[in-house]
Write a protein that holds these residues in place. Structure first.
Motif, PDB file in Angstrom:
ATOM      1  N   GLU A   1       2.845   1.865  -3.250  1.00 35.35           N
ATOM      2  CA  GLU A   1       1.967   2.308  -4.336  1.00 35.35           C
ATOM      3  C   GLU A   1       1.512   3.746  -4.144  1.00 35.35           C
TER       4      GLU A   1
ATOM      5  N   LYS B   1       5.300   5.995  -3.862  1.00 36.08           N
ATOM      6  CA  LYS B   1       6.213   5.805  -4.986  1.00 36.08           C
ATOM      7  C   LYS B   1       7.643   6.251  -4.654  1.00 36.08           C
TER       8      LYS B   1
ATOM      9  N   LEU C   1       4.079  -5.473  -6.973  1.00 38.23           N
ATOM     10  CA  LEU C   1       4.268  -4.105  -7.443  1.00 38.23           C
ATOM     11  C   LEU C   1       4.368  -4.052  -8.963  1.00 38.23           C
ATOM     12  N   ASP C   2       3.764  -3.036  -9.549  1.00 39.66           N
ATOM     13  CA  ASP C   2       3.895  -2.816 -10.987  1.00 39.66           C
ATOM     14  C   ASP C   2       5.314  -2.383 -11.314  1.00 39.66           C
TER      15      ASP C   2
ATOM     16  N   ASN D   1       0.814  -1.216   0.000  1.00 35.67           N
ATOM     17  CA  ASN D   1       0.000   0.000   0.000  1.00 35.67           C
ATOM     18  C   ASN D   1       0.843   1.259   0.000  1.00 35.67           C
TER      19      ASN D   1
END
Length: 244
Positions: free
Chosen positions: A43, A46, A68-69, A40
């Motif tokens: 994201e 960042k 995670l992207d 959380n």
């Protein structure tokens, strides 16, 4: 460089914070004490760099990275007290890590390495490490779902059947269904083939949730689930289920 400290032990977080307090180029923007909180906060904030513990409640450090992207993947300095498997992985891929208890000199070496890495890129070593861990890990045991502003941990064994939903999938349980942002083909590779079988290009079913197979037209079959759901079996997938 914006930093987040992730460790389930408060003394460990305080130690890292103390080592960073005199670094003018570092801004500590947050902390997390478990894997879910870590996903959380990364994201949301960042950060460019995270100090990431390996053994944590809910999700391990590796599982945090897998959630995670790639577009927001920060630089990573792992911290660990005893995970020998992880240490071997780091040695192979030359990823920075701090073996607890670490001193300030070793900490500064790791921090220097992080500064030397090119900005806004996933280090190739980290990509290789995540890929290796994904290949070596056991079949998927749980899925992290983000829905209605909260995170749900769904056990794979609670999924009765899976349905293709455009480029994503719907996970059907006895009480609810969830949209999961993964392709059908990719998810199939992560499921234990002794528990789940693909019966159609649009359906994957948990074997224990199948009630019966009913002959349909032209030699085709309907798969009847225990909740009464009827699913067509694709001809190209027939052998998969009949081989069990």
């Amino acid at each position: 460089m914006r930093v987040v400290i992730i460790d389930d032990e408060l003394p460990a977080r305080k130690k890292i914070r103390a080592f960073l307090q005199d670094e003018p180029s570092i801004e500590i923007v947050g902390e997390a004490s478990d894997g879910l909180e870590a996903v959380n906060i990364v994201e949301q904030l960042k950060p460019e760099l995270i100090f990431l513990d390996i053994q944590m409640p809910h999700l391990t450090g590796f599982e945090v990275l897998q959630q995670l992207d790639s577009e927001i993947m920060p630089k990573v300095i792992f911290t660990t007290a005893y995970d020998q498997y992880a240490l071997k992985a780091f040695e192979v891929h030359a990823i920075d890590y701090l073996l607890k208890p670490f001193d300030q000199e070793r900490f500064q070496d790791a921090l220097k390495h992080a500064f030397q890495q090119s900005a806004n890129k996933i280090p190739s070593q980290l990509s290789n490490l995540i890929s290796t861990l994904n290949k070596q890990r056991n079949y998927l045991q749980r899925i992290l779902l983000k829905t209605s502003g909260k995170i749900i941990i769904l056990k794979i064994d609670d999924i009765n059947w899976i349905e293709a939903e455009e480029k994503y999938v719907q996970l059907h349980t006895s009480k609810e269904k969830y949209l999961y942002r993964e392709t059908m083909n990719a998810l199939e590779q992560e499921l234990d083939p002794q528990k789940f079988v693909r019966i159609h290009r649009s359906y994957i079913v948990q074997l224990d949730f199948i009630k019966e197979l009913t002959p349909w037209s032209h030699g085709d079959y309907l798969v009847i689930l225990k909740d009464g759901t009827e699913l067509n079996m694709g001809r190209n997938y027939r052998e998969r289920i009949f081989n069990f």
